[in-house]
Design an enzyme around this catalytic site. Structure first.
Site, PDB file in Angstrom:
ATOM      1  N   SER A 200       0.656  -1.159  -0.007  1.00 24.46           N
ATOM      2  CA  SER A 200      -0.278   0.239   0.046  1.00 24.46           C
ATOM      3  C   SER A 200       0.831   1.673   0.127  1.00 24.46           C
ATOM      4  O   SER A 200       2.150   1.657   0.431  1.00 24.46           O
ATOM      5  CB  SER A 200      -1.200   0.200   1.265  1.00 24.46           C
ATOM      6  OG  SER A 200      -1.493   0.945   1.273  1.00 24.46           O
TER       7      SER A 200
ATOM      8  N   TYR B 106      -1.071  -0.448  10.566  1.00 20.92           N
ATOM      9  CA  TYR B 106      -0.951  -0.662   9.614  1.00 20.92           C
ATOM     10  C   TYR B 106      -0.501  -0.345   8.127  1.00 20.92           C
ATOM     11  O   TYR B 106       0.188  -1.009   7.389  1.00 20.92           O
ATOM     12  CB  TYR B 106      -2.685  -0.046   8.897  1.00 20.92           C
ATOM     13  CG  TYR B 106      -3.184  -0.414   7.415  1.00 20.92           C
ATOM     14  CD1 TYR B 106      -3.484  -1.695   6.979  1.00 20.92           C
ATOM     15  CD2 TYR B 106      -3.319   1.317   6.301  1.00 20.92           C
ATOM     16  CE1 TYR B 106      -3.712  -1.634   6.021  1.00 20.92           C
ATOM     17  CE2 TYR B 106      -3.539   0.686   5.090  1.00 20.92           C
ATOM     18  CZ  TYR B 106      -3.441  -1.002   4.924  1.00 20.92           C
ATOM     19  OH  TYR B 106      -4.060  -1.526   3.369  1.00 20.92           O
TER      20      TYR B 106
END
Length: 263
Positions: free
Chosen positions: A144, A157
């Site tokens: 990501s 995350y």
């Protein structure tokens, strides 16, 4: 590395929804053997139905990528029934806000890291011996743009995605000359159940289908690095090179992912 034009065996984790489901649909075709892994058996069946509608042959596995032994067993089962995958995509992931000052978030930190990073290791480890013996293949990890810099409220995350980016680079170097290509895929915002909880604007939001089509092209040609959509690749490059003082000034008040609050 030559472009893969005849792909008949694919395995995808996190296939029950979102990007994983869209990737399954992108690879599905007449006679294509598709291994589909997810934790939700009912939602996984909806992906299997999409695959069947395109003539593909789904093999569904309800399991958690955090379980290394289960992943070894699943790999052996898929290989025995369908053959060694030509394409292996580690897509399983979770996204939730975390705060270090909240002790109750400790278990969430572990869940996110174990799923997003260690789950990828478990996935590749289970299939790699057979793929190396076959001498060709594609491995892709879904990272990501959130892994480029740390984001407030997303310590778990961002850290997990930064870990996957570095891990995939290490793996790419380790497998150089083996006939296996490793692709690091860094999407920006994709319209999935994971992103729909975000309480802030998401520029250049992509549909899962459009994202999956772009990802497949990169994976099939063995492309080492992909950031999508294109504007996000430019923004990502800028963010990675911003001086710390400038980055902190811009992002310390950035909107935060919702935490998982029990009660």
């Amino acid at each position: 590395m030559p472009y893969f034009s005849q792909i008949q065996r694919v395995f995808i984790t996190g296939a029950s929804s979102g990007i994983g489901q869209a990737l399954a649909a992108a690879y599905a075709g007449p006679g294509v053997q598709l291994g589909l892994l997810g934790r939700d058996a009912a939602r996984l069946e909806s992906t299997a139905a999409l695959v069947r509608a395109r003539g593909g042959l789904p093999h569904c596995f309800s399991a958690d990528v955090r379980d290394a032994d289960a992943m070894q067993d699943i790999a052996a089962t898929f290989i025995a029934s369908a053959g060694v995958p030509q394409v292996l995509i580690a897509n399983a992931g979770v996204s939730v806000g975390t705060l270090t000052q909240c002790p109750e978030d400790s278990s969430t930190f572990r869940e996110v890291m174990d799923t997003n990073w260690l789950g990828m290791v478990h996935t590749f480890s289970a299939f790699l011996p057979a793929m190396l013996a076959a001498g060709e293949g594609r491995l892709a990890g879904i990272a990501s743009v959130a892994g480029f810099r740390g984001l407030p409220g997303a310590g778990a995350y961002s850290a997990s995605k930064a870990a996957t980016i570095s891990y995939l680079e290490s793996l790419r170097l380790e497998l150089a000359g083996s006939g296996l290509a490793v692709s690091t895929i860094c999407p920006g915002y994709v319209d999935t159940p994971m992103t729909r909880i975000n309480p802030y604007p998401m520029p250049w939001l992509m549909t899962p289908e459009r994202a999956a089509a772009r990802m497949r092209r990169a994976i099939d040609r063995g492309q080492a690095w992909l950031v999508l959509p294109r504007p996000m690749s430019w923004i990502g490059w800028v963010l990675r090179h911003l001086p710390i003082k400038v980055y902190d000034l811009l992002f310390r008040q950035a909107p935060r992912k919702p935490r998982r609050v029990s009660g």
